[in-house]
Motif scaffolding. Sequence first.
Motif, PDB file in Angstrom:
ATOM      1  N   GLN A 259      12.939   3.322   3.889  1.00 32.51           N
ATOM      2  CA  GLN A 259      13.905   2.488   4.578  1.00 32.51           C
ATOM      3  C   GLN A 259      14.872   1.937   3.542  1.00 32.51           C
ATOM      4  O   GLN A 259      14.534   1.854   2.355  1.00 32.51           O
ATOM      5  N   PRO A 260      16.095   1.571   3.918  1.00 33.76           N
ATOM      6  CA  PRO A 260      17.061   1.042   2.960  1.00 33.76           C
ATOM      7  C   PRO A 260      16.530  -0.211   2.278  1.00 33.76           C
ATOM      8  O   PRO A 260      15.811  -1.003   2.908  1.00 33.76           O
ATOM      9  N   PRO A 261      16.861  -0.429   0.979  1.00 33.30           N
ATOM     10  CA  PRO A 261      16.377  -1.612   0.273  1.00 33.30           C
ATOM     11  C   PRO A 261      16.715  -2.919   0.977  1.00 33.30           C
ATOM     12  O   PRO A 261      15.954  -3.875   0.929  1.00 33.30           O
ATOM     13  N   SER A 262      17.866  -2.975   1.635  1.00 31.19           N
ATOM     14  CA  SER A 262      18.279  -4.202   2.319  1.00 31.19           C
ATOM     15  C   SER A 262      17.389  -4.531   3.506  1.00 31.19           C
ATOM     16  O   SER A 262      17.371  -5.647   3.999  1.00 31.19           O
ATOM     17  N   SER A 263      16.623  -3.539   3.973  1.00 34.95           N
ATOM     18  CA  SER A 263      15.781  -3.746   5.154  1.00 34.95           C
ATOM     19  C   SER A 263      14.423  -4.341   4.811  1.00 34.95           C
ATOM     20  O   SER A 263      13.680  -4.736   5.696  1.00 34.95           O
ATOM     21  N   HIS A 264      14.070  -4.373   3.524  1.00 33.19           N
ATOM     22  CA  HIS A 264      12.752  -4.855   3.140  1.00 33.19           C
ATOM     23  C   HIS A 264      12.649  -6.359   3.381  1.00 33.19           C
ATOM     24  O   HIS A 264      13.553  -7.119   3.083  1.00 33.19           O
ATOM     25  N   ARG A 265      11.512  -6.770   3.906  1.00 32.46           N
ATOM     26  CA  ARG A 265      11.326  -8.150   4.290  1.00 32.46           C
ATOM     27  C   ARG A 265       9.873  -8.549   4.084  1.00 32.46           C
ATOM     28  O   ARG A 265       9.103  -7.814   3.478  1.00 32.46           O
ATOM     29  N   SER A 266       9.490  -9.728   4.604  1.00 32.20           N
ATOM     30  CA  SER A 266       8.149 -10.262   4.351  1.00 32.20           C
ATOM     31  C   SER A 266       7.046  -9.368   4.919  1.00 32.20           C
ATOM     32  O   SER A 266       5.913  -9.402   4.447  1.00 32.20           O
ATOM     33  N   LEU A 267       7.370  -8.567   5.946  1.00 33.52           N
ATOM     34  CA  LEU A 267       6.360  -7.676   6.525  1.00 33.52           C
ATOM     35  C   LEU A 267       5.881  -6.626   5.525  1.00 33.52           C
ATOM     36  O   LEU A 267       4.838  -6.010   5.725  1.00 33.52           O
ATOM     37  N   ASP A 268       6.649  -6.406   4.454  1.00 29.74           N
ATOM     38  CA  ASP A 268       6.262  -5.426   3.443  1.00 29.74           C
ATOM     39  C   ASP A 268       4.911  -5.761   2.821  1.00 29.74           C
ATOM     40  O   ASP A 268       4.122  -4.870   2.507  1.00 29.74           O
ATOM     41  N   LYS A 269       4.639  -7.056   2.606  1.00 25.64           N
ATOM     42  CA  LYS A 269       3.357  -7.445   2.019  1.00 25.64           C
ATOM     43  C   LYS A 269       2.204  -7.106   2.957  1.00 25.64           C
ATOM     44  O   LYS A 269       1.153  -6.657   2.516  1.00 25.64           O
ATOM     45  N   VAL A 270       2.432  -7.299   4.238  1.00 28.75           N
ATOM     46  CA  VAL A 270       1.414  -6.966   5.236  1.00 28.75           C
ATOM     47  C   VAL A 270       1.165  -5.458   5.230  1.00 28.75           C
ATOM     48  O   VAL A 270       0.017  -5.000   5.246  1.00 28.75           O
ATOM     49  N   ALA A 271       2.252  -4.680   5.194  1.00 33.98           N
ATOM     50  CA  ALA A 271       2.124  -3.219   5.149  1.00 33.98           C
ATOM     51  C   ALA A 271       1.410  -2.782   3.869  1.00 33.98           C
ATOM     52  O   ALA A 271       0.572  -1.871   3.896  1.00 33.98           O
ATOM     53  N   SER A 272       1.720  -3.434   2.750  1.00 34.06           N
ATOM     54  CA  SER A 272       1.081  -3.095   1.476  1.00 34.06           C
ATOM     55  C   SER A 272      -0.412  -3.377   1.517  1.00 34.06           C
ATOM     56  O   SER A 272      -1.222  -2.596   1.000  1.00 34.06           O
ATOM     57  N   ILE A 273      -0.795  -4.514   2.114  1.00 33.70           N
ATOM     58  CA  ILE A 273      -2.217  -4.839   2.259  1.00 33.70           C
ATOM     59  C   ILE A 273      -2.912  -3.754   3.072  1.00 33.70           C
ATOM     60  O   ILE A 273      -4.024  -3.325   2.761  1.00 33.70           O
ATOM     61  N   PHE A 274      -2.215  -3.269   4.085  1.00 37.61           N
ATOM     62  CA  PHE A 274      -2.821  -2.277   4.975  1.00 37.61           C
ATOM     63  C   PHE A 274      -3.075  -0.970   4.246  1.00 37.61           C
ATOM     64  O   PHE A 274      -4.192  -0.432   4.280  1.00 37.61           O
ATOM     65  N   TYR A 275      -2.040  -0.413   3.561  1.00 38.96           N
ATOM     66  CA  TYR A 275      -2.242   0.914   2.960  1.00 38.96           C
ATOM     67  C   TYR A 275      -2.937   0.853   1.612  1.00 38.96           C
ATOM     68  O   TYR A 275      -3.584   1.816   1.210  1.00 38.96           O
ATOM     69  N   ALA A 276      -2.836  -0.277   0.901  1.00 39.34           N
ATOM     70  CA  ALA A 276      -3.440  -0.348  -0.430  1.00 39.34           C
ATOM     71  C   ALA A 276      -4.877  -0.849  -0.400  1.00 39.34           C
ATOM     72  O   ALA A 276      -5.670  -0.498  -1.280  1.00 39.34           O
ATOM     73  N   LEU A 277      -5.241  -1.678   0.594  1.00 40.10           N
ATOM     74  CA  LEU A 277      -6.566  -2.273   0.632  1.00 40.10           C
ATOM     75  C   LEU A 277      -7.392  -1.848   1.851  1.00 40.10           C
ATOM     76  O   LEU A 277      -8.564  -1.509   1.721  1.00 40.10           O
ATOM     77  N   LEU A 278      -6.774  -1.871   3.028  1.00 44.18           N
ATOM     78  CA  LEU A 278      -7.526  -1.577   4.243  1.00 44.18           C
ATOM     79  C   LEU A 278      -7.756  -0.082   4.456  1.00 44.18           C
ATOM     80  O   LEU A 278      -8.846   0.330   4.865  1.00 44.18           O
ATOM     81  N   THR A 279      -6.726   0.733   4.190  1.00 46.54           N
ATOM     82  CA  THR A 279      -6.866   2.176   4.416  1.00 46.54           C
ATOM     83  C   THR A 279      -7.998   2.803   3.595  1.00 46.54           C
ATOM     84  O   THR A 279      -8.791   3.576   4.140  1.00 46.54           O
ATOM     85  N   PRO A 280      -8.132   2.485   2.283  1.00 43.86           N
ATOM     86  CA  PRO A 280      -9.274   3.045   1.534  1.00 43.86           C
ATOM     87  C   PRO A 280     -10.625   2.618   2.089  1.00 43.86           C
ATOM     88  O   PRO A 280     -11.620   3.334   1.930  1.00 43.86           O
ATOM     89  N   MET A 281     -10.685   1.444   2.743  1.00 39.66           N
ATOM     90  CA  MET A 281     -11.943   1.008   3.356  1.00 39.66           C
ATOM     91  C   MET A 281     -12.188   1.720   4.683  1.00 39.66           C
ATOM     92  O   MET A 281     -13.327   2.053   5.022  1.00 39.66           O
TER      93      MET A 281
END
Length: 308
Positions: A259-281
């Motif tokens: 997505q364009p850099p200007s579109s990044h927002r606070s939801l990015d941290k939630v998405a990061s938690i999901f793919y970096a921590l929850l998905t491996p579990m």
Amino acid sequence: MGRNHTQAKFILLGITDSPCEQTPLFVLFLLIYIVTLVENIGIIILVRVSPSLQTPMYFFLTHFAFIDICYSTVISPRMLADLLSEDKTISFTGCMMQFLTFIFFGSAECHLLAMMAYDRHVAICHPLLYVTIISSHVCWQLVASSYLFAFLSAAICTWCTFGGSFCGPQHIDHFFCDIVPVLKLLCPNKYSSEMVIFAFLTINVVGTSMVILLSYISILCTVLRMCSAQSRARAFHTCASHLMAVVLFFGTAFFMYLQPPSSHRSLDKVASIFYALLTPMLNPFIYSLRNREVKAALVKCGRRLLSR
């Protein structure tokens, strides 16, 4: 003016700055990390000791579990330490190594998911040739190529990012040195670096997802031509676990990085938690709870241990 890289330090702002939230989050993410390690190490051991699981599909699964262990370990220990510490600084070298290893294991997982889709494609569309096409030698070649492409992508993206000058504030608005928040700190002449990184991310994410898509289109066409409803159900069941893992991983990856850099927002941290921590579990749950062969092998191992 860019900073001296040997003296540069960054401050990770983390998931939250509220002291009352940090301890509960520490306990939650520590439990997630422990479960991730236990599950994935268990999958690797189970496949190694079970004769019934000595097939290419489970060979790929052991590497998938290994990548999930490493992928989670790159992020979780540092994040857990920061939740309990007031000093959230990370050195230039530390940030660069976290950036490099995160991209490496993330890219390797993309390629491995594509290899697993190709394996399912051959098993369902060319069952008589499966043993010849997906031989042990070919399996090792596919896995080695996944790691090689991942390393090249990670090395080039890291060089493009950390080879430049950092002119922005020292604060990284994230809980680890991820691509988007680190790029925000580069000096204004960062356009070429962003384009190179975007190109490699596109090759890894879009390229591998196209391999998966084409594999499943071929699988679907083959399954629809099957006369037996039981054969169709068995084929779909074989692919269900892999498809769930693909949706989990690629869904959040597309959201975060394409997505364009200007579109990044606070939801990015939630998405990061999901793919970096929850998905491996979640991946071991997906592959074990929905897989009869894994459950049968687990029962056999349990009985063998109890009989000793």
